[in-house]
Design an enzyme around this catalytic site. Structure first.
Site, PDB file in Angstrom:
ATOM      1  CE1 TYR A  12     -10.131  18.254 -14.202  1.00 50.53           C
ATOM      2  CE2 TYR A  12      -9.306  17.557 -12.072  1.00 50.53           C
ATOM      3  CZ  TYR A  12     -10.099  17.347 -13.185  1.00 50.53           C
ATOM      4  OH  TYR A  12     -10.851  16.209 -13.265  1.00 50.53           O
ATOM      5  NE  ARG A  59      -2.052   1.507   3.492  1.00 52.78           N
ATOM      6  CZ  ARG A  59      -2.159   0.959   4.706  1.00 52.78           C
ATOM      7  NH1 ARG A  59      -3.076   0.030   4.937  1.00 52.78           N
ATOM      8  NH2 ARG A  59      -1.370   1.324   5.687  1.00 52.78           N
ATOM      9  CG  ASP A 104      -1.953  20.502 -12.723  1.00 58.71           C
ATOM     10  OD1 ASP A 104      -1.336  19.923 -13.634  1.00 58.71           O
ATOM     11  OD2 ASP A 104      -3.159  20.293 -12.478  1.00 58.71           O
ATOM     12  CE  LYS A 164      -6.348  14.467 -17.478  1.00 51.74           C
ATOM     13  NZ  LYS A 164      -7.654  13.849 -17.530  1.00 51.74           N
TER      14      LYS A 164
HETATM   15  N1  PLP Z   1      -4.838  18.570 -13.551  1.00 47.87           N
HETATM   16  C1  PLP Z   1      -5.304  18.837 -14.774  1.00 47.87           C
HETATM   17  C2  PLP Z   1      -4.780  20.039 -15.492  1.00 47.87           C
HETATM   18  C3  PLP Z   1      -6.274  18.022 -15.364  1.00 47.87           C
HETATM   19  O1  PLP Z   1      -6.743  18.321 -16.585  1.00 47.87           O
HETATM   20  C4  PLP Z   1      -6.760  16.895 -14.634  1.00 47.87           C
HETATM   21  C5  PLP Z   1      -7.790  16.016 -15.191  1.00 47.87           C
HETATM   22  O2  PLP Z   1      -8.439  16.316 -16.182  1.00 47.87           O
HETATM   23  C6  PLP Z   1      -6.253  16.646 -13.359  1.00 47.87           C
HETATM   24  C7  PLP Z   1      -5.290  17.502 -12.842  1.00 47.87           C
HETATM   25  C8  PLP Z   1      -6.731  15.482 -12.555  1.00 47.87           C
HETATM   26  O3  PLP Z   1      -6.143  14.305 -13.024  1.00 47.87           O
HETATM   27  P1  PLP Z   1      -6.806  12.851 -12.870  1.00 47.87           P
HETATM   28  O4  PLP Z   1      -8.004  12.826 -13.751  1.00 47.87           O
HETATM   29  O5  PLP Z   1      -5.708  11.933 -13.305  1.00 47.87           O
HETATM   30  O6  PLP Z   1      -7.165  12.694 -11.445  1.00 47.87           O
END
Ligand code: PLP
Length: 387
Positions: free
Chosen positions: A108, A56, A181, A206
């Site tokens: 996001y 884990r 991010d 992504k």
């Molecule tokens: N950050 C961005 C810019 C995203 O576009 C996304 C998802 O679309 C995330 C974070 C979250 O990622 P996950 O869907 O892998 O949890």
């Protein structure tokens, strides 16, 4: 795209294609094995000779992908997570009640929503500012002690660009950490740690994986310090880890990331340029366009392309945007981004209340298909749009 990595003296392309060049020492296999064990043998002396106790917390299958990310981002350590959200949320969970966070207005949407809820419950003080304006970040930092500045650049779904170097310098002066991010910039186009950030986050779902078949996330740190150890501990306590099979599939996807990202960037620039001249288009939001508000900073901190994401606003409003999404054939109407197939989405419909996203906007994730076929599909959908 970045060249030459500390522990692997070759280009990003070679690093990725060879997944850091590691050969499995037990079998000489050129692809690392998948470890499915959940638990590890304790020695007769009561110690754990392998250093592993229970899966884990971590699993050796994560190591090759973590190693590649660490080298690409030039950090001291990297961790895979169960999703991008798991990675991002773990950073905020490592903060203490009372800590102050500055976050972008364009980010996001699911993370923004979670953050608003979590901040209230956990006692974080949350300040949203337009981080593409350094002066707004400066003013927010001057308002009081800040523990963390969260950035997302380019920021989903308006693709606003935040100046990582300038904001990191300011944050440092105020004793605040900076986390970025960098999902849409990918580790190939921008290296936030080299620009002064402390932590970089990716939704590995992504571009890193790139095939719309793995949910995963990652963090890379500039310093293996106490805050990072807290993040590592939380990952293990929460079990916010991917399955070993997903980690192996992620590594396979990463091996072609440089080729996919290059194609996606070329397609995005081409489509952005053509669409901005279309009479039905009000605005194309893409940092690669010379007159985009984020272009100057993007040119400074993005290398090898401006990403595969763009958004288009239509003069005819939401009805035209929704019509176009409904009538494309190659572009698939689906959420997410960064895969080999092109996706189109009416973001305001999914983001709901509080979104900074106008309802005349479609978000486009450019895949690696032939660019004229992608463009022609959008143009034919526009032809039958209501006036
Ligand atoms: N950050 C961005 C810019 C995203 O576009 C996304 C998802 O679309 C995330 C974070 C979250 O990622 P996950 O869907 O892998 O949890």
């Amino acid at each position: 795209m970045s060249d030459s990595h500390d522990s692997f003296p070759f280009s990003a392309a070679t690093l990725l294609a060879q997944a850091h060049g590691a050969i499995d020492p037990a079998t000489d296999a050129v692809v690392p094995p998948i470890h499915v064990a959940t638990t590890y043998l304790r020695g007769a002396d009561n110690s754990y000779p392998s250093g592993r106790v229970y899966s884990r917390a971590d699993n050796p299958t994560y190591l090759p992908a973590e190693q590649v990310l660490k080298a690409l981002e030039q950090g001291e350590d990297a961790l895979l997570f169960a999703s991008g959200m798991a990675a991002a949320c773990t950073v905020f969970q490592a903060l203490a009640p009372g800590d102050r966070v500055i976050a972008p207005t364009v980010m996001y949407w699911a993370l923004r929503n979670w953050l608003q809820q979590f901040a209230a419950q956990w006692g974080l003080e949350l300040t949203f500012v337009d981080t593409s304006d350094v002066n707004q970040v400066k003013a927010a930092l001057a308002q009081g002690p800040t523990r963390l500045v969260w950035l997302e650049t380019p920021g989903n779904p308006l693709w606003t660009v935040s100046d990582i170097a300038e904001i990191s310098q300011l944050a440092k002066q105020h004793g605040a950490l900076v986390a970025v991010d960098s999902t849409c910039a990918t580790p190939l186009l921008t290296q936030p740690l080299k620009l002064g950030a402390d932590i970089v986050m990716h939704s590995a779902t992504k571009y890193l994986n790139g095939h719309s078949d793995v949910i995963s996330g990652a963090l890379v740190t500039a310093k293996n310090d106490a805050f990072w150890q807290q993040i590592r501990t939380l990952r293990g306590q929460l079990g916010a880890v991917p399955s070993p099979h997903d980690a192996a599939q992620l590594l396979r996807g990463m091996r072609t990331m440089h080729l996919r990202v290059r194609e996606a960037c070329n397609n995005a620039l081409y489509i952005a340029d053509r669409l901005q001249r279309h009479r039905a288009v009000k605005q194309v939001l893409y940092p690669g366009l010379p007159d985009d508000s984020g272009h100057a900073v993007a040119k400074k901190q993005m290398h090898g392309g401006f990403g595969g994401m763009l958004s288009v606003r239509f003069r005819g409003g939401a009805k035209v945007a929704i019509h176009v999404a409904a009538n494309t054939k190659l572009w698939k109407r689906a959420t997410s981004l960064g895969g080999v197939e092109s996706l189109i989405e009416h973001r305001a419909s999914i983001e709901g209340e509080g979104t900074p996203c106008p309802d005349d906007l479609l978000r486009l994730s450019c895949g690696i298909e032939q660019r004229d076929e992608l463009l022609a599909d959008l143009l034919q959908a526009l032809e039958s749009a209501p006036a």
